[in-house]
Motif scaffolding. Structure first.
Motif, mmCIF file in Angstrom:
data_model
loop_
_atom_site.group_PDB
_atom_site.id
_atom_site.type_symbol
_atom_site.label_atom_id
_atom_site.label_comp_id
_atom_site.label_asym_id
_atom_site.label_seq_id
_atom_site.Cartn_x
_atom_site.Cartn_y
_atom_site.Cartn_z
ATOM 1 N N PRO A 1 0.803 -1.234 0.000
ATOM 2 C CA PRO A 1 0.000 0.000 0.000
ATOM 3 C C PRO A 1 0.827 1.271 0.000
ATOM 4 O O PRO A 1 0.394 2.289 -0.544
ATOM 5 C CB PRO A 1 -0.844 -0.124 1.277
ATOM 6 N N VAL A 2 2.017 1.262 0.612
ATOM 7 C CA VAL A 2 2.831 2.474 0.639
ATOM 8 C C VAL A 2 3.252 2.849 -0.777
ATOM 9 O O VAL A 2 3.160 4.012 -1.187
ATOM 10 C CB VAL A 2 4.068 2.275 1.544
ATOM 11 N N LEU A 3 3.711 1.854 -1.553
ATOM 12 C CA LEU A 3 4.107 2.121 -2.929
ATOM 13 C C LEU A 3 2.933 2.659 -3.732
ATOM 14 O O LEU A 3 3.078 3.633 -4.484
ATOM 15 C CB LEU A 3 4.662 0.851 -3.575
ATOM 16 N N GLU A 4 1.771 2.035 -3.586
ATOM 17 C CA GLU A 4 0.618 2.462 -4.380
ATOM 18 C C GLU A 4 0.204 3.885 -4.025
ATOM 19 O O GLU A 4 -0.168 4.667 -4.900
ATOM 20 C CB GLU A 4 -0.549 1.493 -4.167
ATOM 21 N N ARG A 5 0.301 4.240 -2.759
ATOM 22 C CA ARG A 5 -0.113 5.585 -2.341
ATOM 23 C C ARG A 5 0.807 6.652 -2.913
ATOM 24 O O ARG A 5 0.342 7.716 -3.329
ATOM 25 C CB ARG A 5 -0.141 5.670 -0.816
ATOM 26 N N PHE A 6 2.105 6.374 -2.912
ATOM 27 C CA PHE A 6 3.074 7.392 -3.313
ATOM 28 C C PHE A 6 3.646 7.169 -4.715
ATOM 29 O O PHE A 6 4.544 7.897 -5.126
ATOM 30 C CB PHE A 6 4.219 7.446 -2.292
ATOM 31 N N ARG A 7 3.129 6.200 -5.437
ATOM 32 C CA ARG A 7 3.651 5.891 -6.769
ATOM 33 C C ARG A 7 3.663 7.097 -7.708
ATOM 34 O O ARG A 7 4.665 7.326 -8.405
ATOM 35 C CB ARG A 7 2.874 4.734 -7.397
ATOM 36 N N PRO A 8 2.594 7.906 -7.784
ATOM 37 C CA PRO A 8 2.635 9.050 -8.710
ATOM 38 C C PRO A 8 3.796 10.002 -8.432
ATOM 39 O O PRO A 8 4.468 10.459 -9.369
ATOM 40 C CB PRO A 8 1.280 9.730 -8.495
ATOM 41 N N ARG A 9 4.054 10.308 -7.160
ATOM 42 C CA ARG A 9 5.178 11.190 -6.825
ATOM 43 C C ARG A 9 6.509 10.534 -7.174
ATOM 44 O O ARG A 9 7.419 11.178 -7.705
ATOM 45 C CB ARG A 9 5.160 11.523 -5.337
ATOM 46 N N MET A 10 6.630 9.244 -6.860
ATOM 47 C CA MET A 10 7.871 8.544 -7.155
ATOM 48 C C MET A 10 8.154 8.551 -8.649
ATOM 49 O O MET A 10 9.283 8.824 -9.084
ATOM 50 C CB MET A 10 7.808 7.108 -6.631
ATOM 51 N N GLU A 11 7.143 8.281 -9.439
ATOM 52 C CA GLU A 11 7.352 8.237 -10.882
ATOM 53 C C GLU A 11 7.625 9.625 -11.443
ATOM 54 O O GLU A 11 8.372 9.764 -12.427
ATOM 55 C CB GLU A 11 6.155 7.580 -11.554
ATOM 56 N N GLU A 12 7.075 10.651 -10.819
ATOM 57 C CA GLU A 12 7.417 12.022 -11.215
ATOM 58 C C GLU A 12 8.887 12.307 -10.907
ATOM 59 O O GLU A 12 9.594 12.929 -11.708
ATOM 60 C CB GLU A 12 6.514 13.014 -10.480
ATOM 61 N N LEU A 13 9.355 11.845 -9.745
ATOM 62 C CA LEU A 13 10.761 12.000 -9.383
ATOM 63 C C LEU A 13 11.655 11.265 -10.379
ATOM 64 O O LEU A 13 12.682 11.802 -10.830
ATOM 65 C CB LEU A 13 10.991 11.456 -7.974
ATOM 66 N N PHE A 14 11.275 10.056 -10.756
ATOM 67 C CA PHE A 14 12.104 9.276 -11.671
ATOM 68 C C PHE A 14 12.131 9.881 -13.069
ATOM 69 O O PHE A 14 13.128 9.759 -13.786
ATOM 70 C CB PHE A 14 11.602 7.828 -11.720
ATOM 71 N N ALA A 15 11.043 10.540 -13.461
ATOM 72 C CA ALA A 15 11.042 11.233 -14.755
ATOM 73 C C ALA A 15 12.070 12.363 -14.746
ATOM 74 O O ALA A 15 12.756 12.613 -15.749
ATOM 75 C CB ALA A 15 9.646 11.769 -15.060
ATOM 76 N N VAL A 16 12.186 13.054 -13.597
ATOM 77 C CA VAL A 16 13.200 14.106 -13.460
ATOM 78 C C VAL A 16 14.599 13.499 -13.550
ATOM 79 O O VAL A 16 15.496 14.041 -14.215
ATOM 80 C CB VAL A 16 13.019 14.860 -12.129
ATOM 81 N N VAL A 17 14.802 12.361 -12.888
ATOM 82 C CA VAL A 17 16.095 11.673 -12.925
ATOM 83 C C VAL A 17 16.473 11.334 -14.367
ATOM 84 O O VAL A 17 17.602 11.585 -14.813
ATOM 85 C CB VAL A 17 16.048 10.397 -12.058
#
Length: 260
Positions: free
Chosen positions: A130-146
Motif C-alpha cells: 500500500p505504501v508504494l501504491e499511495r506514493f507511486r505518482p510522486r515517485m514516478e514524477e521524481l524518476f522522470a526528473v532523474v
C-alpha cells in the motif's frame, strides 16, 4: 582480429544520499551498516590498487539537506565516480513540493557533473504494498526528473524501480522501508553492471523463487510489530519535525583508501 573490450578502472567513489545509500538495513556483526555502496566499493577496490571511497549518506535526509550538506563535500573530493540517490524521502512526506524537489535535484546534478568522470543516478526500488501504491505518482514524477537530468548531463541511470526482484517484500526488512542484505547485494550488482563491469550475477533482476505466503496470524503479528517499532515512531518524527539522521555523521566522511 577482434580486440578485447576495455574494462573500466575507476580509482575512487563517493556516494551521497540518505538511508538507502548509508546501507540500512544491511546490518554487520558490529551493529553498523554495510549496504550496496560498500559492496560496490569492495568490488572496485579488488580491481584497482589504491582505490579510495567515501560515503557521505545519512539516514532521513531530504534532497535539500543532501544538497546543503553533501554536494559541496563530494565536489571538493573530485572522484572518478559519484552516486546520487535522493528525493525519495521528500515524496513520502504528506506535504511535498515536487517543483522544489526538481529544482534541488537539478542543482545537485549540475554541480556534481563537472566534479567527476561519471555521475550515477538511480530510479529507486519500490516494495510491493500500500505504501508504494499511495506514493507511486510522486515517485514516478521524481524518476522522470532523474531520466531527464541524466540525458541532459550524461549521467548513468540504474533502473531499480523496473526490476521485478526488488519489488519482492522478502527482499525488504521488517521496517518495510529498507532492503535486506540480499537486496543491497543486487543493487550493488546493478550499479556494477551499469558502470560497465563484467556481470557477476546476470540474473539480479530475476525474482527469487516463490515460497508459501505467511499465514494470517503471522501476518497480523508482523503488522503489529511494524506499527509499534517503525510506523508510530516515524509518524512521531514527522509530527515533531525530527529526523532519524539528526546529529548523525556520515560513516565514511573522507575519501580514503578502501581495502577489498
Amino acid at each position: 582480429m577482434q580486440k578485447n573490450p576495455v574494462l573500466p578502472a575507476h580509482s575512487s567513489l563517493v556516494a551521497i544520499g540518505d538511508s538507502f545509500t548509508e546501507g540500512m538495513s544491511d546490518l554487520k556483526p558490529d551493529g553498523s551498516y554495510r549496504g550496496w555502496a560498500d559492496v560496490l566499493a569492495t568490488r572496485m577496490a579488488a580491481r584497482t590498487p589504491g582505490f579510495r571511497y567515501a560515503n557521505l549518506a545519512v539516514r532521513g535526509k531530504l534532497i535539500g539537506q543532501i544538497v546543503e550538506e553533501q554536494v559541496d563535500v563530494a565536489v571538493a573530493m573530485r572522484p572518478d565516480v559519484i552516486t546520487l540517490v535522493g528525493g525519495l524521502n521528500d515524496t513520502l512526506r504528506p506535504k511535498c513540493d515536487m517543483g522544489r524537489v526538481r529544482d534541488l535535484l537539478t542543482e545537485a546534478v549540475e554541480r556534481l557533473t563537472p566534479a567527476c568522470e561519471q555521475l550515477v543516478l538511480m530510479r529507486s526500488p519500490g516494495r510491493q504494498g500500500p505504501v508504494l501504491e499511495r506514493f507511486r505518482p510522486r515517485m514516478e514524477e521524481l524518476f522522470a526528473v532523474v531520466d531527464e537530468l541524466a540525458e541532459r548531463h550524461g549521467a548513468l541511470v540504474v533502473d531499480l524501480y523496473g526490476a521485478p526482484s526488488l519489488a519482492d517484500p522478502r527482499l525488504w526488512d521488517v521496517d518495510r522501508l529498507h532492503l535486506t542484505a540480499e537486496g543491497h547485494r543486487r543493487v550493488a550488482e546493478a550499479v556494477w553492471q551499469t558502470l560497465g563491469y563484467e556481470p557477476e550475477d546476470p540474473e539480479w533482476r530475476t525474482p527469487i523463487p516463490a515460497t508459501a505466503p505467511p499465514g494470517w496470524v503471522a501476518r497480523r503479528v508482523a503488522d503489529a510489530r511494524f506499527t509499534r517499532e517503525y510506523l508510530l515512531p516515524w509518524i512521531g518524527r514527522r509530527l515533531t519535525g525530527r529526523s532519524s539522521g539528526d546529529g548523525r555523521a556520515p560513516k565514511r566522511p573522507e575519501l580514503l583508501p578502501y581495502e577489498a
